[in-house]
Enzyme design. Structure first.
Site, short mmCIF file in Angstrom:
data_model
loop_
_atom_site.label_atom_id
_atom_site.label_comp_id
_atom_site.label_asym_id
_atom_site.label_seq_id
_atom_site.Cartn_x
_atom_site.Cartn_y
_atom_site.Cartn_z
N SER A 20 0.83 -1.22 0.00
CA SER A 20 0.00 0.00 0.00
C SER A 20 0.86 1.26 0.00
O SER A 20 0.46 2.29 -0.56
CB SER A 20 -1.00 0.01 1.17
OG SER A 20 -0.35 0.23 2.38
N MET A 101 10.40 -7.09 4.35
CA MET A 101 10.62 -7.81 5.60
C MET A 101 11.90 -8.66 5.54
O MET A 101 11.87 -9.87 5.79
CB MET A 101 9.39 -8.68 5.92
CG MET A 101 8.16 -7.83 6.21
SD MET A 101 8.55 -6.42 7.30
CE MET A 101 6.97 -6.04 7.97
N ILE A 103 16.23 -8.06 6.44
CA ILE A 103 17.21 -7.08 6.92
C ILE A 103 18.23 -6.83 5.81
O ILE A 103 18.75 -7.79 5.22
CB ILE A 103 17.88 -7.60 8.21
CG1 ILE A 103 16.84 -7.59 9.33
CG2 ILE A 103 19.09 -6.73 8.60
CD1 ILE A 103 17.28 -8.23 10.61
N ASN A 118 13.38 4.00 4.67
CA ASN A 118 12.47 2.96 5.18
C ASN A 118 11.30 3.66 5.85
O ASN A 118 11.44 4.77 6.35
CB ASN A 118 13.20 2.09 6.19
CG ASN A 118 12.31 0.99 6.77
OD1 ASN A 118 11.54 0.35 6.04
ND2 ASN A 118 12.38 0.78 8.08
N HIS A 120 8.47 2.98 8.91
CA HIS A 120 8.23 2.10 10.05
C HIS A 120 7.02 2.60 10.83
O HIS A 120 6.89 3.81 11.05
CB HIS A 120 9.48 2.07 10.95
CG HIS A 120 9.33 1.14 12.11
ND1 HIS A 120 9.38 -0.23 11.97
CD2 HIS A 120 9.07 1.39 13.41
CE1 HIS A 120 9.18 -0.78 13.15
NE2 HIS A 120 8.99 0.17 14.05
N THR A 152 20.36 2.80 7.88
CA THR A 152 21.75 2.56 8.29
C THR A 152 21.85 1.09 8.69
O THR A 152 20.86 0.35 8.58
CB THR A 152 22.13 3.47 9.47
OG1 THR A 152 21.18 3.29 10.51
CG2 THR A 152 22.19 4.94 9.05
N ASP A 156 16.00 -0.04 11.88
CA ASP A 156 15.12 1.07 12.27
C ASP A 156 15.84 2.16 13.06
O ASP A 156 15.25 2.81 13.93
CB ASP A 156 13.90 0.55 13.09
CG ASP A 156 13.05 -0.43 12.30
OD1 ASP A 156 12.96 -0.30 11.07
OD2 ASP A 156 12.49 -1.35 12.92
C1 GAR Z 1 3.68 -0.71 6.80
O1 GAR Z 1 2.85 -0.45 7.90
C2 GAR Z 1 5.12 -0.40 7.13
O2 GAR Z 1 5.25 0.70 7.97
C3 GAR Z 1 5.53 -1.67 7.81
O3 GAR Z 1 4.93 -2.69 7.08
C4 GAR Z 1 3.73 -2.20 6.50
C5 GAR Z 1 3.79 -2.47 5.03
O4 GAR Z 1 2.56 -2.15 4.44
N1 GAR Z 1 6.96 -1.80 7.86
C6 GAR Z 1 7.59 -2.34 8.88
O5 GAR Z 1 7.06 -2.78 9.87
C7 GAR Z 1 9.11 -2.34 8.71
N2 GAR Z 1 9.75 -2.51 9.96
P1 GAR Z 1 2.44 -2.03 2.87
O6 GAR Z 1 3.05 -3.31 2.29
O7 GAR Z 1 0.96 -1.98 2.65
O8 GAR Z 1 3.16 -0.80 2.44
#
Ligand code: GAR
Length: 225
Positions: A20, A101, A103, A118, A120, A152, A156
């Protein structure tokens, strides 16, 4: 001062799932709010919805299979070397991690120092890692939010570009809170890309200085009263 580029910024998006945030960036580009072109969407998951979204918009969608690399002692680095080759091939200037997802190793972090972002779903440095929304509720926080930061080597941990805050309401579940945060993610990620495209982001130590124009909004802090 903002700089108007003659050619759109070349961006790659790395995504593992729903995509999204990728969609928000695509939409912002298509409506002219962001002066960029998504050169490629890359995923470590063959069935990522993000790849399908890319295809719908005529963007190259690339699945880079992690399987052949797993089990090798340098597997993660070798995988990132393969990604780096692809990013180089597509002349990518800025990399966006959007629900990626996996690293990233120093191979990619160094090659794209201050050129990889990124997003978060927490107000970092609170709640890095998984299940950020659930942890914010369990902690009893009154505010949650999202953060766009440069990547970095620490997970996060990189310099913060933009943040947006939302209230945590009584009765929130991790899902309802995640939805409220996601609406803000969809605003600040494209905005961060545009600031980068305009050459307005400068990293000084841990701080990201945003030059020229109006200050970017820190996001809506909405009182639940
Ligand atoms: C989002 O909420 C993003 O912030 C999170 O995964 C979701 C991805 O949604 N990212 C993390 O947690 C990274 N640590 P999306 O695939 O709909 O963009």
């Amino acid at each position: 001062m903002s700089t108007r580029r003659s050619t759109p910024l070349r961006v790659a998006v790395l995504a593992s799932g729903r995509g999204s945030n990728l969609q928000a960036v695509i939409d912002a580009i298509e409506t002219g709010q962001v002066h960029a072109k998504i050169a490629a969407v890359i995923s470590n998951k063959n069935d990522a919805l993000a790849l399908e979204r890319a295809r719908k918009h005529g963007i190259p969608d690339l699945f880079v299979n992690p399987k052949p690399f797993s089990g090798r002692p340098d597997g993660r680095e070798a995988y990132d070397r393969a990604l780096l080759e692809t990013l180089t091939k597509y002349d990518v200037e800025l990399v966006l991690l959007a629900g990626y997802m996996k690293i990233v190793t120093p191979i990619l972090v160094k090659a794209y120092a201050n050129r990889m972002m990124n997003i978060h779903p927490s107000l970092l440095p609170s709640f890095p890692g998984l299940d950020a929304q659930k942890k914010a509720i369990e902690w009893g926080c009154k505010l949650a939010g999202c953060t766009v930061h440069f990547v970095t080597e620490g997970v996060d941990e990189g310099p913060i570009i933009l943040q947006a805050a939302v209230p945590i309401l009584d009765g929130d579940t991790p899902e309802t809170l995640a939805d409220r945060i996601l609406q803000e993610e969809h605003k600040i990620y494209p905005r961060a890309v545009q600031l980068f495209a305009e050459g307005r982001l400068r990293v000084e130590g841990r701080r990201v200085i945003v030059s020229g124009g109006d200050m970017p909004a820190a996001g809506a802090i909405i009182s639940p009263v």
